[in-house]
Write an enzyme that holds these catalytic residues in place. Structure first.
Site, PDB file in Angstrom:
ATOM      1  N   LYS A 116       0.802  -1.221   0.000  1.00 27.71           N
ATOM      2  CA  LYS A 116       0.000   0.000   0.000  1.00 27.71           C
ATOM      3  C   LYS A 116       0.838   1.275   0.000  1.00 27.71           C
ATOM      4  O   LYS A 116       0.476   2.274  -0.615  1.00 27.71           O
ATOM      5  CB  LYS A 116      -0.957  -0.021   1.197  1.00 27.71           C
ATOM      6  CG  LYS A 116      -2.041  -1.088   1.099  1.00 27.71           C
ATOM      7  CD  LYS A 116      -2.954  -1.065   2.319  1.00 27.71           C
ATOM      8  CE  LYS A 116      -4.140  -1.996   2.144  1.00 27.71           C
ATOM      9  NZ  LYS A 116      -3.759  -3.395   1.953  1.00 27.71           N
ATOM     10  N   GLU A 200      -3.217   6.195   8.043  1.00 25.23           N
ATOM     11  CA  GLU A 200      -4.046   7.072   7.216  1.00 25.23           C
ATOM     12  C   GLU A 200      -4.976   7.893   8.091  1.00 25.23           C
ATOM     13  O   GLU A 200      -5.393   7.444   9.171  1.00 25.23           O
ATOM     14  CB  GLU A 200      -4.930   6.255   6.261  1.00 25.23           C
ATOM     15  CG  GLU A 200      -4.232   5.707   5.056  1.00 25.23           C
ATOM     16  CD  GLU A 200      -5.198   4.989   4.138  1.00 25.23           C
ATOM     17  OE1 GLU A 200      -4.793   4.637   3.032  1.00 25.23           O
ATOM     18  OE2 GLU A 200      -6.363   4.782   4.539  1.00 25.23           O
ATOM     19  N   HIS A 235     -14.882  -3.537   8.684  1.00 23.83           N
ATOM     20  CA  HIS A 235     -14.096  -3.453   7.452  1.00 23.83           C
ATOM     21  C   HIS A 235     -14.331  -4.615   6.497  1.00 23.83           C
ATOM     22  O   HIS A 235     -13.643  -4.724   5.474  1.00 23.83           O
ATOM     23  CB  HIS A 235     -12.597  -3.337   7.756  1.00 23.83           C
ATOM     24  CG  HIS A 235     -12.247  -2.199   8.658  1.00 23.83           C
ATOM     25  ND1 HIS A 235     -12.443  -0.879   8.304  1.00 23.83           N
ATOM     26  CD2 HIS A 235     -11.736  -2.182   9.921  1.00 23.83           C
ATOM     27  CE1 HIS A 235     -12.056  -0.095   9.301  1.00 23.83           C
ATOM     28  NE2 HIS A 235     -11.629  -0.863  10.290  1.00 23.83           N
ATOM     29  N   ARG A 297      -6.564  -8.378  -8.870  1.00 22.33           N
ATOM     30  CA  ARG A 297      -7.244  -9.663  -9.047  1.00 22.33           C
ATOM     31  C   ARG A 297      -8.721  -9.387  -9.290  1.00 22.33           C
ATOM     32  O   ARG A 297      -9.163  -8.233  -9.285  1.00 22.33           O
ATOM     33  CB  ARG A 297      -7.098 -10.509  -7.784  1.00 22.33           C
ATOM     34  CG  ARG A 297      -7.581  -9.779  -6.526  1.00 22.33           C
ATOM     35  CD  ARG A 297      -7.549 -10.654  -5.306  1.00 22.33           C
ATOM     36  NE  ARG A 297      -7.741  -9.924  -4.070  1.00 22.33           N
ATOM     37  CZ  ARG A 297      -8.897  -9.545  -3.578  1.00 22.33           C
ATOM     38  NH1 ARG A 297     -10.016  -9.786  -4.253  1.00 22.33           N
ATOM     39  NH2 ARG A 297      -8.983  -8.893  -2.430  1.00 22.33           N
TER      40      ARG A 297
END
Length: 637
Positions: A116, A200, A235, A297
């Site tokens: 990431k 973040e 999540h 993917r």
């Protein structure tokens, strides 16, 4: 065109790939572990190869075994599906080095977007807006804490190599950061073999918007519009839809163009998803949408994109992997209607959505609904893998039509005797904010217990069950929210009272229902089969009534302080010692199972009277881990 394909996956995605490949005339090879020896994907494939024991690290995560299976069966290509090794660049390279075709992006693209922090740096260079945060290499707890403090709380800790909701923790205050960081790193190391994280800024009114992109080896890249996956629990996506509600054409054009730029920046080939986070406090606006990550993917929720575009994404994958150009240009793709997908899981909402593995004796999925499943009646949901039973997808000309259709079809579906989240999904679809499109990722958390199905059937449902037992009839009235299915044949005695009581058992409890027979019909049952079962579905929640006590009645509870392992798993942390004082809700043991960490807490104030858990140890379902002795009145807890 590829002639023979090995699917390096299991479950519903393996079955989906097999179905598409067969329609294209492609021979299929399945791989399976001990637990999947009789699985549906194994039965459906043209050939199947055993690759190891049940734990994924001994089978589905061992690339060498999968490549050897492809070589032994003469397969030309390997399709990784999603999860497991699908985003493992080293495995993709090993497939290519073995002279096989990899149905996916090239390894360099996976590496570029797989981490990431590196992905965000590349997106910044490509002019794609990213969420404010820390992407640095210094992973010391002190530096990470300092960066979180500087960003300002709440923040989100995310595993650099994470995905699927794993390795993520929200932190609302500085004093909780260290604890959450350790938990996140443990889960990341266990799930991905990499405990590095990034920080973040946490968006307080977030929408999860993602764009399906597709590239070929001829330099073409297109988008297939956006999906909204904002309805999430911890999540994990619960319900997905396409297109995104509230998305105007200008914003759609901007976000889809950014997604194409992102894909081109890494020379992307195949199916991929660019994920964005949007600040929904002022609606969807292009200047309030930021890049989060790329999934290199196919996604679990890809069917909703297929439903609104008329495209078979798996077919596209096979054609592109064979060297063909994309079947359609961007100007040939358009949105038609609306599609919504719900993920049906074997899990118990009443117990914090703990997985509920076990045999599926009954499986009813409407023939009028698109379903993606890897199980049939008689199959088992294994404790070693994700507990998904099926994906249910509905299409409509409008969003409300698709939503209502999915609710109706959910109501008519059933999987058991395992607990499922069906009633929870029904409630989510019926929530007023969801119905009007006023959604964000915090909706489910805000609703709390309001979305949980009731713990017991209503009096109406009990009376309906009593009536059905008395009169042996099926009521599929479209005007009613109750659906009834009766198994078993019963006889009747004529000229009896039309209103009689029936003693039944449901959820381990004895209930009495008043049976009301239709006008002109009287009777009571004789020679009833004591094993007969009656299924009543009310507002999405299903209840199984019996004429004898439930087999599961009398299961142990925490009332006596016994903390049992809710499922097979591995102990990752033990946070108490024998004799220690504990308070209600205090975490005692952390169990890793179904690729998730589960905290087991004290049921009341007291002391640890017995401790049978050790970090690193494997435990089976029902194992006594901790026994808490209740604090006596007047004693400190």
């Amino acid at each position: 065109m590829i002639q023979s394909l090995l699917i390096a996956n299991r479950g519903e995605i393996a079955c989906r790939i097999i179905r598409t490949a067969r329609a294209m005339g492609v021979r299929t090879v399945a791989v399976y572990s001990d637990a999947d020896a009789k699985a549906l994907h194994v039965r459906q494939a043209d050939e199947a190869v055993h690759i190891g024991a049940s734990p994924p690290r001994e089978s589905y995560l061992v690339g060498a075994k999968i490549i050897a299976a492809a070589k032994a069966t003469g397969a030309e290509a390997i399709h990784p599906g999603y999860g497991f090794l699908s985003e493992n660049a080293d495995f993709a390279q090993a497939v290519l080095d073995a002279g096989l075709i990899w149905v996916g992006p090239n390894p360099d693209s996976i590496r570029a977007m797989g981490l990431k922090d590196a992905a965000k740096a590349r997106m910044i260079a490509a002019g794609v807006p990213v969420t404010p945060g820390y992407l640095g290499e210094d992973q010391s707890p002190e530096r990470l804490q300092a960066e979180a403090d500087a960003i300002g709380y709440p923040v989100l800790i995310k595993a650099v190599a994470g995905g699927g909701g794993k390795g993520m923790r929200r932190v609302d205050a500085a004093q909780h950061f260290a604890e959450m960081l350790q938990s996140c790193q443990r889960e990341a190391a266990s799930s991905f073999g990499d405990d590095r994280v990034l920080i973040e800024k946490y968006i307080l009114s977030p929408r999860h918007i993602e764009v399906q992109v597709f590239g070929d080896t001829h330099g073409n890249v297109v988008h297939l519009f956006e999906r909204d996956c904002s309805l999430q629990r911890r999540h994990q996506k619960v319900i997905e839809e396409a297109p995104a509600p509230g998305m105007d054409e200008g914003t759609r054009e901007a976000i889809c163009a950014a997604a194409v730029r992102a894909a081109k920046a890494v020379d992307y080939v195949g199916a991929g998803t660019i994920e964005f986070i949007a600040d929904a406090s002022e609606g969807l606006r292009a200047d309030r949408i930021w890049f989060m990550e790329m999934n290199t993917r196919l996604q679990v929720e890809h069917p909703v994109t297929e439903e609104i575009t008329g495209v078979d994404l798996v077919e596209w994958q096979l054609r592109v992997a064979s060297g063909e150009p994309l079947p359609k240009r961007q100007d040939e793709l358009a949105i038609d209607g609306w599609a919504i997908e719900a993920r049906l899981y074997a899990e118990d909402p009443a117990k914090g959505f703990l997985p509920s593995p076990g045999r599926i004796d009954h499986l009813i999925l409407s023939e009028f609904l698109r379903t993606e499943t890897g199980v049939e009646e008689g199959d088992t949901i294994s404790s070693f893998y994700d507990p998904m039973i099926a994906k249910l997808i509905a299409w409509g000309e409008t969003r409300d039509e698709a939503r209502r259709e999915l609710q109706r079809l959910l109501n008519e579906s059933f999987a058991g005797p395992s607990r499922t989240n069906k009633g929870f999904l029904f409630a989510c679809l019926g929530d007023n904010d969801f119905a009007t499109g006023e959604i964000d990722t915090g909706l489910i958390a805000r609703r709390g217990d309001a979305l949980l199905p009731p713990a017991a059937p209503s009096l109406q449902a009990i009376d309906r069950a009593a009536s059905c037992y008395r009169q042996n009839w099926l009521d599929w009235s479209e005007a009613s929210t109750t659906r009834v299915m009766l198994n078993g044949l019963f006889g009747y005695r004529m000229n009896s009272s039309p209103n009689l009581s029936v003693h039944l058992f449901v959820e381990g409890q004895h209930v009495r229902g008043d049976a009301t027979l239709p006008k002109g019909l009287t009777g009571i049952p004789c020679d009833m089969d004591p094993k007969g079962e009656l299924l009543v579905t009310e507002n999405g929640q299903s209840w199984v009534f019996r004429l004898r006590p439930d087999a599961g009645a009398g299961l142990a509870t925490t009332a006596d302080g016994a903390i049992l392992a809710p499922m097979p798993g591995r102990i990752t942390a033990v946070e108490v010692t024998p004799g220690a004082a504990v308070t209600k809700g205090q975490r005692l043991v952390t169990l890793e199972a179904m690729k998730m960490e589960h905290s087991l807490t004290a049921p009341f104030d007291g002391t640890v009277a017995e401790l049978n858990a050790e970090a690193g140890g494997q435990v089976s379902e029902g194992t006594l881990l901790v026994r808490v002795e209740r604090a006596r009145e007047g004693e400190p807890g």
